[in-house]
Design an enzyme around this catalytic site. Structure first.
Site, short mmCIF file in Angstrom:
data_model
loop_
_atom_site.label_atom_id
_atom_site.label_comp_id
_atom_site.label_asym_id
_atom_site.label_seq_id
_atom_site.Cartn_x
_atom_site.Cartn_y
_atom_site.Cartn_z
CG ASP A 1 -2.26 1.45 1.07
OD1 ASP A 1 -2.02 1.70 0.59
OD2 ASP A 1 -2.37 0.87 2.14
CG ASP B 1 -3.81 5.39 -3.13
OD1 ASP B 1 -3.22 4.56 -2.23
OD2 ASP B 1 -5.58 5.51 -2.83
#
Ligand SMILES: *[C@@H]1O[C@H](CO)[C@@H](O)[C@H](O)[C@H]1NC(C)=O
Ligand SMILES: *[C@@H]1O[C@H](CO)[C@@H](O)[C@H](O)[C@H]1NC(C)=O
Ligand SMILES: *[C@@H]1O[C@H](CO)[C@@H](O)[C@H](O)[C@H]1NC(C)=O
Ligand SMILES: *[C@@H]1O[C@H](CO)[C@@H](O)[C@H](O)[C@H]1NC(C)=O
Ligand SMILES: *[C@@H]1O[C@H](CO)[C@@H](O)[C@H](O)[C@H]1NC(C)=O
Length: 464
Positions: A144, A341
């Site tokens: 992440d 992201d």
């Protein structure tokens, strides 16, 4: 009989990419064309993940045929969109929710979840396998770029652990495990607390209510046989709950000092990159550390926003659809900016930019039958009966003259045989930052050069 849905979603297609000149030259129209006739149905992994050279780790799709997990879930698109929105909402929240969750009751230590920005994890569908401990044991984890602390579930799970695919990590079986003292700088950096024996306790809570808490510790992290990081600080999770699926934990690649990206920097260089596989039957890669060179990769400045110190901001300045630059005032993108992201699925644009994109896209797609909207996706097509589909090429333009070409599968998502939708959506207002999601990043190498503060994009379909 293979449906169009499965053809689009699962199988390798032959993507032709061509340019053509319209009206004698001024306007340069560009389209992607895909043919469906040469496709072979397959639910097998076309490139088995093998340990790659140096510090390259294979990335596989969690629910695809290359996944180590056997209990593959069927994708529920509605749920994915809900979770994606929840992640986006928590990304946009500067100072996180003040709702404190008391998780002390089942964990021996006095743990309260602090107010920190948390992201739902359920949309994170890409996993890598890393080794923890000595002797090393393999764990499949999600990664992440939107969070910092890495953690895995740990024995004896004093609190609670959710079911995972790998055996639980047992610190007592590793000769290199050590607790981090709660007087250390890194303990205060992560907002850790002290247990009775002066051991640092970490807690992370994600936007969907998922959380992990336990001992902040040091361990040997084996990325590949030739790249081994000693004294890697991570969370040994003794109390974990939420929508993590079967993964053993998470690798944080945010900009904070405790992220893997930062901790690996002194040894492997200040950079990392990844290439997300285009389809779930192929593999991609995650590279920790700097490479000698990045062939074909073009770099745009990595920007910083003090309100969101963990996120990677980029300077999105324009969008082209089918070779036409959309006329969007630059101020629309300038503030509050755009992040890239790995854990958000769709791309979220300011409403002004989104409507310009959608209108242009629709105007170039009038030869196809439109389908009803699906949830937040308002531009859908019914491609049943078509054998070749030609869609306008989409490009995101960044500062420094860099463009990211979006592949066919990053532009349209097949939800059912009769519904294939545009994968861009508006943010709630022009005041919220834009997010470049993972569908749009697939099949392109994305380089995070932390040394020079640049983000690089490789050419389209350049991953193998
Ligand atoms: C991945 O592939 C499997 C089987 O091949 C399929 O069931 C699943 O829906 C696919 N997932 C996605 C996200 O396309
Ligand atoms: C861990 O996984 C890698 C590939 O991801 C494999 O080469 C290696 O043999 C595995 N190690 C163990 C101890 O299972
Ligand atoms: C937990 O900590 C709080 C303050 O930090 C304290 O008031 C409370 O009594 C503690 N609970 C236990 C069970 O130690
Ligand atoms: C780490 O701290 C926990 C809690 O105090 C303790 O039970 C455990 O034995 C410690 N492990 C090591 C290797 O010191
Ligand atoms: C479209 O925008 C890009 C990036 O700003 C620029 O390089 C290009 O010249 C523009 N094309 C046209 C036809 O205006």
């Amino acid at each position: 009989m293979a449906s169009l849905f499965s053809l689009l979603a699962l199988f390798v297609f032959s993507a032709l990419h061509y340019s053509s000149c319209v009206n004698g030259g001024e306007t340069h129209s560009r389209f992607h064309s895909i043919t469906l006739d040469s496709l072979q149905p397959s639910d097998t992994c076309s490139s088995m993940p093998t340990a790659l050279d140096g510090n390259r780790l294979p990335i596989v799709h969690r629910h695809g045929p290359c996944s180590p997990f056997t209990n593959r879930r069927k994708i529920n698109h509605k749920q994915t969109l809900r979770h994606d929105l929840a992640r986006v909402n928590s990304l946009h929240r500067k100072h996180s929710v003040s709702k404190k969750k008391d998780v002390t009751s089942r964990f021996s230590t006095n743990v309260t979840i602090p107010d920190r920005v948390g992201l739902p994890l359920s949309t994170m569908d890409y996993i890598v396998t890393v080794g923890y401990g000595t002797p090393t044991k393999n764990f499949s984890v999600i990664f992440d770029t939107g969070s910092d602390i890495s953690w895995i579930q740990c024995k004896p799970c004093v609190g609670e652990c959710y079911p995972q695919h790998d055996q639980l990590f047992d610190p007592s079986q590793s000769s290199t495990y050590a607790n981090v003292s709660c007087s250390s700088d890194d303990c205060s950096l992560i907002g850790g607390t002290c247990d009775t024996s002066n051991v640092c306790i970490y807690t992370v809570q994600y936007g969907d209510g998922s959380y992990s808490a336990g001992f902040f510790a040091q361990e040997t992290l084996t990325l590949t046989p030739s790249s081994i990081l000693k004294k890697f600080e991570f969370g040994c999770g003794e109390l974990n709950q939420g929508l993590f699926g079967s993964v053993a934990g998470l690798i944080g690649l945010g900009r904070n000092k405790v992220s893997l990206a930062s901790q690996a920097s002194p040894v492997y260089g200040k950079a990392f990159s990844y290439c997300l596989p285009e389809f779930n039957g192929t593999t991609g890669f995650l590279t920790i550390g700097a490479q000698q060179q990045y062939p074909g990769v073009k770099f745009t400045p990595m920007l910083t926003n003090p309100s969101y110190p963990s996120f990677y901001f980029v300077e999105l300045i324009g969008i082209s659809v089918g070779g036409h630059n959309l006329s969007i005032p630059p101020t629309v993108f300038a503030s509050p900016g755009t992040i890239i992201d790995s854990g958000t699925v769709l791309t979220y644009l300011p409403p002004t930019a989104y409507s310009a994109l959608r209108d242009k896209f629709r105007s170039l797609m009038t030869s196809y039958k439109m389908a009803p909207p699906f949830d937040i996706l308002d531009t859908c097509y019914d491609f049943r009966g078509e054998s070749v589909i030609i869609i306008p090429a989409l490009e995101l333009q960044f500062g420094g003259g860099v463009t990211l070409e979006i592949s066919f599968s990053g532009t349209l998502l097949s939800l059912s045989p009769s519904q294939t939708c545009l994968t861009f959506v508006p943010t709630q207002s022009d005041d919220e930052f834009s997010i470049i999601g993972n569908l749009q990043q697939r099949s392109t190498e994305v380089v995070y050069d932390l040394e020079n503060e640049m983000i690089g994009f490789g050419p389209e379909l350049s991953c193998s």
